[in-house]
Design a protein around this motif. Structure first.
Motif, short mmCIF file in Angstrom:
data_model
loop_
_atom_site.label_atom_id
_atom_site.label_comp_id
_atom_site.label_asym_id
_atom_site.label_seq_id
_atom_site.Cartn_x
_atom_site.Cartn_y
_atom_site.Cartn_z
N UNK A 89 55.96 26.62 38.01
CA UNK A 89 55.39 27.87 37.52
C UNK A 89 55.02 28.69 38.74
N UNK A 90 55.59 29.86 38.85
CA UNK A 90 55.37 30.68 40.04
C UNK A 90 54.78 32.03 39.64
N UNK A 91 53.52 32.23 40.03
CA UNK A 91 52.84 33.48 39.71
C UNK A 91 53.10 34.54 40.78
N UNK A 92 53.01 35.79 40.36
CA UNK A 92 53.13 36.92 41.28
C UNK A 92 52.37 38.10 40.70
N UNK A 93 52.11 39.10 41.54
CA UNK A 93 51.50 40.33 41.06
C UNK A 93 50.04 40.52 41.39
N UNK A 94 49.43 39.51 42.00
CA UNK A 94 48.03 39.66 42.37
C UNK A 94 47.84 40.65 43.49
N UNK A 95 46.58 40.98 43.77
CA UNK A 95 46.32 41.92 44.85
C UNK A 95 44.91 42.47 44.78
N UNK A 151 50.57 23.58 35.68
CA UNK A 151 49.85 24.67 36.34
C UNK A 151 50.64 25.23 37.51
N UNK A 152 50.51 26.56 37.70
CA UNK A 152 51.05 27.17 38.89
C UNK A 152 50.05 27.06 40.03
N UNK A 153 50.42 27.64 41.17
CA UNK A 153 49.58 27.57 42.36
C UNK A 153 48.50 28.64 42.36
N UNK A 154 48.66 29.66 41.55
CA UNK A 154 47.65 30.70 41.46
C UNK A 154 47.97 31.93 42.29
N UNK A 155 47.41 33.05 41.86
CA UNK A 155 47.54 34.31 42.59
C UNK A 155 46.18 35.00 42.60
N UNK A 156 45.80 35.52 43.76
CA UNK A 156 44.47 36.10 43.93
C UNK A 156 44.43 37.52 43.38
N UNK A 157 43.39 37.79 42.60
CA UNK A 157 43.09 39.13 42.13
C UNK A 157 41.70 39.49 42.63
N UNK A 158 41.60 40.60 43.34
CA UNK A 158 40.33 41.05 43.87
C UNK A 158 40.08 42.48 43.39
N UNK A 159 38.93 42.67 42.76
CA UNK A 159 38.57 43.98 42.24
C UNK A 159 37.35 44.48 43.00
N UNK A 160 37.49 45.58 43.68
CA UNK A 160 36.39 46.13 44.46
C UNK A 160 35.61 47.15 43.64
N UNK A 161 34.33 47.23 43.92
CA UNK A 161 33.47 48.14 43.15
C UNK A 161 33.41 49.51 43.80
N UNK A 211 42.51 45.76 44.01
CA UNK A 211 42.49 46.98 43.21
C UNK A 211 41.04 47.44 43.05
N UNK A 212 40.86 48.73 42.88
CA UNK A 212 39.51 49.24 42.64
C UNK A 212 39.12 49.06 41.18
N UNK A 213 37.83 49.01 40.95
CA UNK A 213 37.33 48.90 39.58
C UNK A 213 37.89 50.04 38.73
N UNK A 214 38.30 49.70 37.51
CA UNK A 214 38.93 50.66 36.64
C UNK A 214 40.44 50.70 36.74
N UNK A 215 40.98 50.05 37.75
CA UNK A 215 42.42 50.03 37.96
C UNK A 215 43.13 48.97 37.13
N UNK A 216 44.43 48.84 37.38
CA UNK A 216 45.26 47.92 36.62
C UNK A 216 46.12 47.07 37.55
N UNK A 217 46.45 45.88 37.07
CA UNK A 217 47.41 44.99 37.72
C UNK A 217 48.21 44.29 36.64
N UNK A 218 49.43 43.89 37.00
CA UNK A 218 50.28 43.14 36.09
C UNK A 218 50.70 41.84 36.78
N UNK A 219 50.28 40.72 36.22
CA UNK A 219 50.67 39.42 36.74
C UNK A 219 51.90 38.91 35.98
N UNK A 220 52.75 38.21 36.70
CA UNK A 220 53.91 37.59 36.09
C UNK A 220 53.98 36.13 36.49
#
Length: 122
Positions: free
Chosen positions: A4-10, A112-122, A12-21
């Motif tokens: 299982x290979x995740x992608x799409x993390x990153x 389980x996949x290895x995971x992808x980091x999502x960081x949301x800044x305020x 983003x500012x609060x209120x924004x959007x991301x799409x994980x695959x």
């Protein structure tokens, strides 16, 4: 071998959007429930969303309901997590997962996949 290979993390500012695959390989995943979990620093891994084998039933954690949307494409096979109106508390490592069942579950996942980091800044 299951992969299982995740992608799409990153970041983003609060209120924004991301799409994980999540791209799946190694087994006939089209027959199983798939989902997403997340783990924030210092916290336990928690359920986020799940989708049944046909994609017509979904389940969400209360904290993400109405903001996140899970979907799947069994032809590829992949699952996606569209995350809108992101909040700083959504910051975590997001994991793709598969349960060898045909019903929606929040526990007992098998792969389980290895995971992808999502960081949301305020």
């Amino acid at each position: 071998q299951v992969q299982l290979l995740e992608s799409g993390g990153g970041l983003v500012q609060a209120g924004g959007s991301l799409r994980l695959s999540c791209a799946a390989s190694g087994r006939p995943f089209s027959a199983y429930t798939m989902g997403w979990f997340r783990q924030a620093p210092g916290k336990e891994r928690e359920f986020v969303a799940a989708i049944n084998w046909s994609g017509d039933r979904t389940l969400y954690a209360d904290s993400v309901k109405s903001r996140f949307t899970i979907s799947r494409d069994n032809a590829k096979p992949t699952i996606n997590l569209q995350m809108n109106n992101l909040k700083p508390e959504d910051t975590a490592v997001y994991y793709c997962t598969v349960s060898r069942t045909t019903v929606l579950v929040t526990t007992g996942y098998d792969y389980w996949g290895q995971g992808t980091q999502v960081t949301v800044s305020s």
